[in-house]
Design a protein around this motif. Structure first.
Motif, short mmCIF file in Angstrom:
data_model
loop_
_atom_site.label_atom_id
_atom_site.label_comp_id
_atom_site.label_asym_id
_atom_site.label_seq_id
_atom_site.Cartn_x
_atom_site.Cartn_y
_atom_site.Cartn_z
N VAL A 26 0.70 -1.25 0.09
CA VAL A 26 -0.08 -0.13 -0.14
C VAL A 26 0.70 1.20 -0.08
O VAL A 26 0.63 2.21 -0.71
N LYS A 27 1.88 1.31 0.81
CA LYS A 27 2.81 2.28 0.85
C LYS A 27 3.71 2.61 -0.51
O LYS A 27 3.85 3.73 -0.96
N VAL A 28 3.84 1.43 -1.14
CA VAL A 28 4.56 1.42 -2.49
C VAL A 28 3.79 2.15 -3.52
O VAL A 28 4.02 3.06 -4.25
N ILE A 29 2.62 1.81 -3.36
CA ILE A 29 1.59 2.52 -4.49
C ILE A 29 1.00 3.85 -4.06
O ILE A 29 1.46 4.64 -4.79
N LEU A 30 0.89 4.35 -2.99
CA LEU A 30 0.98 5.62 -2.48
C LEU A 30 2.15 6.38 -2.76
O LEU A 30 2.10 7.55 -3.29
N GLY A 31 3.39 5.73 -2.69
CA GLY A 31 4.74 6.54 -3.20
C GLY A 31 4.64 6.71 -4.76
O GLY A 31 5.08 7.90 -5.10
N VAL A 32 3.99 5.83 -5.49
CA VAL A 32 4.01 6.01 -6.96
C VAL A 32 3.18 7.14 -7.23
O VAL A 32 3.37 8.03 -8.22
N PHE A 33 1.99 7.46 -6.51
CA PHE A 33 1.17 8.41 -6.56
C PHE A 33 1.64 9.56 -6.30
O PHE A 33 1.50 10.65 -7.14
N VAL A 34 2.47 9.78 -5.32
CA VAL A 34 3.02 11.17 -4.92
C VAL A 34 4.12 11.57 -5.80
O VAL A 34 4.38 12.52 -6.05
N LEU A 35 4.86 10.51 -6.28
CA LEU A 35 5.70 10.82 -7.49
C LEU A 35 5.17 11.22 -8.68
O LEU A 35 5.77 12.22 -9.24
N SER A 36 3.97 10.62 -9.01
CA SER A 36 3.50 11.20 -10.24
C SER A 36 2.87 12.85 -10.00
O SER A 36 2.76 13.49 -10.94
N ASN A 37 2.40 13.10 -8.97
CA ASN A 37 1.95 14.32 -8.58
C ASN A 37 3.10 15.33 -8.55
O ASN A 37 2.95 16.40 -9.05
N ALA A 38 4.29 14.98 -7.90
CA ALA A 38 5.38 15.74 -8.17
C ALA A 38 5.84 16.20 -9.57
O ALA A 38 6.27 17.11 -9.89
N THR A 39 5.96 15.03 -10.49
CA THR A 39 6.41 15.09 -11.83
C THR A 39 5.28 16.23 -12.51
O THR A 39 5.64 16.92 -13.52
N ASN A 40 4.13 16.03 -12.12
CA ASN A 40 3.05 17.03 -12.62
C ASN A 40 3.35 18.26 -12.51
O ASN A 40 3.26 19.40 -13.00
N LEU A 41 3.89 18.70 -11.04
CA LEU A 41 4.14 20.02 -10.82
C LEU A 41 5.58 20.61 -11.35
O LEU A 41 5.43 21.71 -11.64
N ILE A 42 6.27 19.73 -11.57
CA ILE A 42 7.47 19.93 -12.45
C ILE A 42 7.22 20.55 -13.76
O ILE A 42 7.61 21.54 -14.38
N ILE A 43 6.25 19.62 -14.46
CA ILE A 43 5.75 20.02 -15.78
C ILE A 43 4.98 21.48 -15.69
O ILE A 43 5.41 22.29 -16.58
N PHE A 44 4.33 21.66 -14.72
CA PHE A 44 3.66 22.86 -14.60
C PHE A 44 4.52 24.20 -14.13
O PHE A 44 4.18 25.08 -14.73
N LEU A 45 5.58 23.74 -13.39
CA LEU A 45 6.43 24.87 -13.04
C LEU A 45 7.21 25.25 -14.34
O LEU A 45 7.79 26.51 -14.56
#
Length: 117
Positions: A26-45
């Motif tokens: 479950v924590k591994v799956i949550l980690g993947v979700f958090v990494l994808s959101n961080a990548t979206n913020l990089i693209i936005f920035l």
């Protein structure tokens, strides 16, 4: 403002990597979700932050300062990434549900014990 978002992105990446290195699936799956959101913020920035900037050039405008226009490409990429990540999230959660039904555990270390019969 960009510096604050950059620090926040760094924190998201740190949290995502920390969660991926945990033993629970479950924590591994949550980690993947958090990494994808961080990548979206990089693209936005990467598109730059323009407060009050128009996303398009008004029709009939003679001269428009290019510094006041927002770049719509990163925003379109992020929207596409959000839709794709929603589908992947549903798929991963369905796989996790099936994984728990078969193994009876969330711990990846206990998975080693399920192979021995």
């Amino acid at each position: 403002m960009e510096y604050v978002i950059a620090v926040f992105i760094g924190l998201l990446y740190a949290c995502g990597v920390y969660l991926i290195l945990r033993r629970s699936i479950v924590k591994v799956i949550l980690g993947v979700f958090v990494l994808s959101n961080a990548t979206n913020l990089i693209i936005f920035l990467s598109g730059g932050i323009q407060r009050g900037g128009a996303p398009f050039i008004p029709e009939g405008a003679e001269t428009v300062d290019p510094a006041t226009i927002s770049d719509p490409l990163p925003q379109a990429l992020i929207l596409t990434a959000i839709v794709i990540s929603l589908g992947i999230s549903a798929y991963i959660l369905a796989l996790k549900y099936r994984y728990f039904d078969v193994t009876g555990t969330h711990d990846l270390d206990q998975l080693k014990n399920t192979d021995q019969r």
